[in-house]
Design an enzyme around this catalytic site. Structure first.
Site, PDB file in Angstrom:
ATOM      1  N   GLY A  21       1.916   1.192  -2.991  1.00 30.46           N
ATOM      2  CA  GLY A  21       0.968   0.887  -1.923  1.00 30.46           C
ATOM      3  C   GLY A  21       1.471  -0.113  -0.906  1.00 30.46           C
ATOM      4  N   ILE A  22       0.586  -0.998  -0.485  1.00 31.74           N
ATOM      5  CA  ILE A  22       0.914  -1.966   0.556  1.00 31.74           C
ATOM      6  C   ILE A  22       2.018  -2.907   0.111  1.00 31.74           C
ATOM      7  CG2 ILE A  22       0.024  -3.894   1.919  1.00 31.74           C
ATOM      8  CD1 ILE A  22      -2.705  -2.442   1.953  1.00 31.74           C
ATOM      9  N   ASP A  41       5.076  -7.011 -10.458  1.00 35.51           N
ATOM     10  CA  ASP A  41       4.038  -6.027 -10.741  1.00 35.51           C
ATOM     11  C   ASP A  41       4.071  -5.754 -12.236  1.00 35.51           C
ATOM     12  OD1 ASP A  41       2.121  -3.849 -10.521  1.00 35.51           O
ATOM     13  OD2 ASP A  41       2.811  -3.597  -8.449  1.00 35.51           O
ATOM     14  N   ASP A  64       1.982  -8.884 -16.281  1.00 33.92           N
ATOM     15  CA  ASP A  64       0.576  -8.953 -15.892  1.00 33.92           C
ATOM     16  C   ASP A  64       0.335 -10.238 -15.117  1.00 33.92           C
ATOM     17  OD1 ASP A  64      -2.176  -9.115 -15.686  1.00 33.92           O
ATOM     18  OD2 ASP A  64      -2.568  -8.687 -17.805  1.00 33.92           O
ATOM     19  N   TYR A 157     -15.673  -6.438  -6.366  1.00 35.27           N
ATOM     20  CA  TYR A 157     -14.581  -6.365  -5.393  1.00 35.27           C
ATOM     21  C   TYR A 157     -14.966  -7.042  -4.086  1.00 35.27           C
ATOM     22  CZ  TYR A 157     -10.880  -4.291  -2.504  1.00 35.27           C
ATOM     23  OH  TYR A 157      -9.808  -4.102  -1.653  1.00 35.27           O
ATOM     24  N   LYS A 161     -13.082 -10.326  -2.504  1.00 33.80           N
ATOM     25  CA  LYS A 161     -12.419 -10.338  -1.195  1.00 33.80           C
ATOM     26  C   LYS A 161     -13.032 -11.385  -0.271  1.00 33.80           C
ATOM     27  CE  LYS A 161      -9.210  -7.336  -1.953  1.00 33.80           C
ATOM     28  NZ  LYS A 161      -7.784  -7.723  -1.923  1.00 33.80           N
ATOM     29  N   THR A 192      -3.286   4.675  -0.152  1.00 35.90           N
ATOM     30  CA  THR A 192      -2.420   4.148  -1.201  1.00 35.90           C
ATOM     31  C   THR A 192      -2.869   4.706  -2.548  1.00 35.90           C
ATOM     32  OG1 THR A 192      -3.800   2.236  -1.741  1.00 35.90           O
ATOM     33  CG2 THR A 192      -2.259   1.988   0.107  1.00 35.90           C
ATOM     34  N   PRO A 193      -2.055   4.537  -3.585  1.00 33.58           N
ATOM     35  CA  PRO A 193      -2.467   4.990  -4.921  1.00 33.58           C
ATOM     36  C   PRO A 193      -3.785   4.371  -5.387  1.00 33.58           C
ATOM     37  CG  PRO A 193      -0.123   4.571  -4.899  1.00 33.58           C
ATOM     38  CD  PRO A 193      -0.640   4.097  -3.570  1.00 33.58           C
TER      39      PRO A 193
END
Length: 253
Positions: A21-22, A41, A64, A157, A161, A192-193
Site C-alpha cells: 500500500g502507501i 512491517d 509487530d 478507526y 485517526k 491499496t490492499p
C-alpha cells in the site's frame, strides 16, 4: 517518478507499513530519490522486492509494531545499517470493517488504537531525541479523511485517526522551534490492499466510493508517495502541523 528532489539523496528514512500500500509506495519513492530507507512491517510483502532492487539502500525488519521490543530492535537495526533517522514516516494502519459502537468490542478498539496510534507514539518517542540533538528532523504521520469527518471507517478507526491529527498538531507545536518539522497526510479513497474488501464481488462498493468522490476515481498509493516526497523536503519546511488532504475533493462535500 517525475520530480527529483536532490535534498533527499542519502537521507535516512524510516517507514512503517512498508510491505504494501502507501507505505510500500513511499519506501520505493524515497529509494528512487537516492535515500536510504528502512522498512518495518509484520509481513514481507513487497519489501523483499525492494531489498533485491536496492540492496545497498534498503533494509527492513519484520515484526509487530504494537510490541515495544520490536520497535526497539528495529530502531537499533536501522542505526547499525544507516545511522540516525532523519525522516520518519508513521504510515502503518489497519481498518475496523466500519463497525459501529455496539459492534465494537474492547479487543477491536484496543487493536485499532494499538496499531494506528500507540505504535506511532512509541516510535516517535524513540526517534525524536536524536532529531532534537541534531536540531533537525521530519516526521510525517498518516492520518485520513476519517480524522476530519465520520463515515471513513467505523467508530474505532475514526476515533484513532482523529487522535493522530491531534497528536500531529501538538507534536508540531511542542517541537517546531527546535528544528523538528511535523505534518500529516489525510488520504481519501486510495486503492491499496487495505481496501480490498471494497473491490470484492461485483465491486459495487468501490464504484460507489468513486462516484461519491468529486474527481470520480480512486487514487493510487504512488500519488500519496509523491506528496510525501515534497512534504519531506526543505521546501516544505514552513508547512508545520498541517494535515494535508489528498482525497479527490471528498472533504468539499
Amino acid at each position: 517518478m517525475k520530480n527529483h528532489y536532490t535534498d533527499l539523496v542519502e537521507k535516512v528514512v524510516f517507514v512503517t507499513g512498508a510491505a504494501s500500500g502507501i507505505g510500500h509506495a513511499q519506501a520505493k519513492a524515497f529509494l528512487e530519490q537516492g535515500a536510504q530507507v528502512f522498512g518495518l512491517d509484520q509481513q514481507n510483502g513487497g519489501m523483499g522486492e525492494l531489498s533485491t532492487s536496492y540492496p545497498e539502500s534498503f533494509m527492513y525488519y519484520l515484526g509487530d509494531i504494537t510490541k515495544k521490543e520490536v520497535l526497539l530492535e528495529a530502531v537499533e537495526t536501522c542505526h547499525r545499517h544507516f545511522g540516525e533517522v532523519e525522516i520518519l514516516l508513521n504510515t502503518a494502519g489497519i481498518l475496523d470493517a466500519y463497525h459501529p459502537l455496539l459492534e465494537t468490542d474492547e479487543a477491536l478498539w484496543d487493536r485499532i488504537f494499538a496499531v494506528n496510534v500507540k505504535s506511532m507514539y512509541r516510535l516517535t518517542q524513540l526517534l525524536l531525541p536524536e532529531m532534537l540533538q541534531r536540531t533537525s528532523g521530519t516526521i510525517i504521520n498518516m492520518a485520513s479523511i476519517a480524522g476530519y469527518v465520520a463515515g471513513g471507517g467505523g467508530v474505532a478507526y475514526t476515533s484513532a485517526k482523529h487522535a493522530i491529527i491531534g497528536f500531529t498538531k501538538q507534536l508540531a507545536l511542542d517541537y517546531a522551534s527546535q528544528g523538528i518539522c511535523v505534518k500529516g497526510i489525510a488520504p481519501g479513497a486510495i486503492q491499496t490492499p487495505m481496501n480490498t474488501a471494497d473491490f470484492a464481488g461485483d465491486g459495487k462498493m468501490a464504484e460507489w466510493v468513486a462516484n461519491e468522490t468529486p474527481v470520480k476515481r480512486w487514487a493510487k498509493p504512488e500519488e500519496v508517495a509523491e506528496l510525501t516526497l515534497f512534504l519531506a523536503t526543505p521546501q516544505a519546511s514552513y508547512i508545520q502541523g498541517a494535515i494535508v488532504p489528498i482525497d479527490g475533493g471528498w472533504l468539499l462535500k
